[in-house]
Write an enzyme that holds these catalytic residues in place. Structure first.
Site, PDB file in Angstrom:
ATOM      1  N   ASP A  11       0.833  -1.212   0.000  1.00 37.39           N
ATOM      2  CA  ASP A  11       0.000   0.000   0.000  1.00 37.39           C
ATOM      3  C   ASP A  11       0.867   1.262   0.000  1.00 37.39           C
ATOM      4  O   ASP A  11       2.043   1.227   0.359  1.00 37.39           O
ATOM      5  CB  ASP A  11      -0.892   0.021   1.244  1.00 37.39           C
ATOM      6  CG  ASP A  11      -2.173  -0.790   1.074  1.00 37.39           C
ATOM      7  OD1 ASP A  11      -2.340  -1.446   0.032  1.00 37.39           O
ATOM      8  OD2 ASP A  11      -3.013  -0.763   1.998  1.00 37.39           O
ATOM      9  N   ASP A  12       0.238   2.381  -0.353  1.00 32.44           N
ATOM     10  CA  ASP A  12       0.838   3.724  -0.280  1.00 32.44           C
ATOM     11  C   ASP A  12       1.976   3.940  -1.273  1.00 32.44           C
ATOM     12  O   ASP A  12       2.847   4.783  -1.053  1.00 32.44           O
ATOM     13  CB  ASP A  12       1.337   4.047   1.147  1.00 32.44           C
ATOM     14  CG  ASP A  12       0.248   3.907   2.193  1.00 32.44           C
ATOM     15  OD1 ASP A  12      -0.944   3.990   1.838  1.00 32.44           O
ATOM     16  OD2 ASP A  12       0.583   3.708   3.379  1.00 32.44           O
TER      17      ASP A  12
END
Length: 308
Positions: A11-12
């Site tokens: 993620d991110d």
């Protein structure tokens, strides 16, 4: 032997150059098989180039809670912004929503703008789309989110209901309360997503193994617990034997080299989460050879949403 398809999603992606590099290093080591892009991240364009260069499967990490909107008309005088002109924050967004202060047409406008920007950066629509800080399963938002996915033909999402979570006594009570809220919101989202023809893996893991709680043994045990619970509940289709069925799992991870201010973030600079040593700890755990060999011995095949 039961076949397991495991999507390990970083993620991110796009948050900052150091998070990007950490996620790419994990992908090249065979430890991450999929990424989720923050299009309002300060290094989103760089992340999209890296995904192209290394052929990394990439989806959209829709963000309504951190930093600035990508839709220009919403950057001033929008219900999605706090008094400083940024999104309300992880808890602030939830508070504003519960008070009825958020305009759902603006939520939809921003989600669509993020899909469009993703397309512009990567050259394709996202095969999967989830929510930063799990905003996509919140009341009201879940309906708008599902409409956007259906409109763009995005087939896959994430439903963060983790088997065995309640038995994880290492999670502090305040954080467990937040996780229980996410879980309840997720249960209430299942019918909405189903009605819109949206799919997600059989099993989700990632809350119990986040940050300092990530270890090779914790990942093993989370996967094993989840498979036992899933196979005991889910009926085996008539044409399959229990051994020949396939189970799909998404493991949510947040590896990276910690952000160094002022570089990074989504408009406000990097947060504590991204600056934490825990990002590097996750990276180090994920690339351990014993984790990779465990996948092989258990017939666990790493893949992305495109392979489902």
């Amino acid at each position: 032997m039961l076949q397991v398809k495991l999507i390990v999603t970083g993620d991110d992606f796009g948050y900052c150059p150091r998070r990007n590099q950490g996620i790419v290093d994990c992908f090249l080591a065979g430890a991450v098989s999929n990424v989720s892009l923050l299009v309002n991240g300060s290094a989103a364009a760089d992340a999209a180039k890296l995904a192209r260069r290394y052929n990394i499967p990439i989806g959209l990490h829709a963000n309504l809670s951190e930093g600035s909107p990508v839709c220009e008309v919403l950057r001033t005088n929008s219900s999605l912004l706090n008094q400083d002109g940024f999104f309300h924050g992880k808890m602030g967004f939830r508070t504003a929503l519960s008070k009825g202060l958020l305009n759902m047409s603006e939520v939809k406008q921003e989600l669509k703008a993020q899909v469009e920007l993703f397309h512009e950066l990567t050259g394709h629509l996202p095969p999967h789309m989830d929510g930063h800080q799990h905003i996509h399963v919140l009341p009201e938002v879940r309906h708008v989110f599902a409409e956007v996915l259906e409109e763009y033909g995005i087939k896959y999402t994430r439903v963060p209901i983790e088997p065995g979570l309640h038995n994880c006594d290492w999670i502090p009570p305040s954080l467990m309360d937040f996780y229980r809220g996410v879980e309840e919101d997720s249960f209430n989202t299942v019918d909405v997503f189903t009605k819109h023809g949206i799919r997600w893996p059989d099993i989700y893991i990632g809350l119990s193994t986040m940050g300092k709680n990530m270890s090779v043994s914790n990942i093993w045990s989370a996967i094993d617990t989840a498979i036992v619970e899933f196979t005991s509940k889910a009926p085996v289709p008539a044409h399959l034997t229990p051994q020949s069925r396939t189970v799909t799992i998404e493991l949510m991870v947040h590896p990276g080299y910690p952000s160094i201010p002022p570089v990074g973030g989504c408009g406000e600079g990097p947060d504590d989460f991204s600056q934490s040593w825990e990002r590097l700890h996750e990276l180090q755990m994920l690339i351990k050879p014993e984790l990779q060999s465990h996948y092989k011995t258990r017939n666990i095949q790493l893949c992305s949403f495109k392979d489902l």
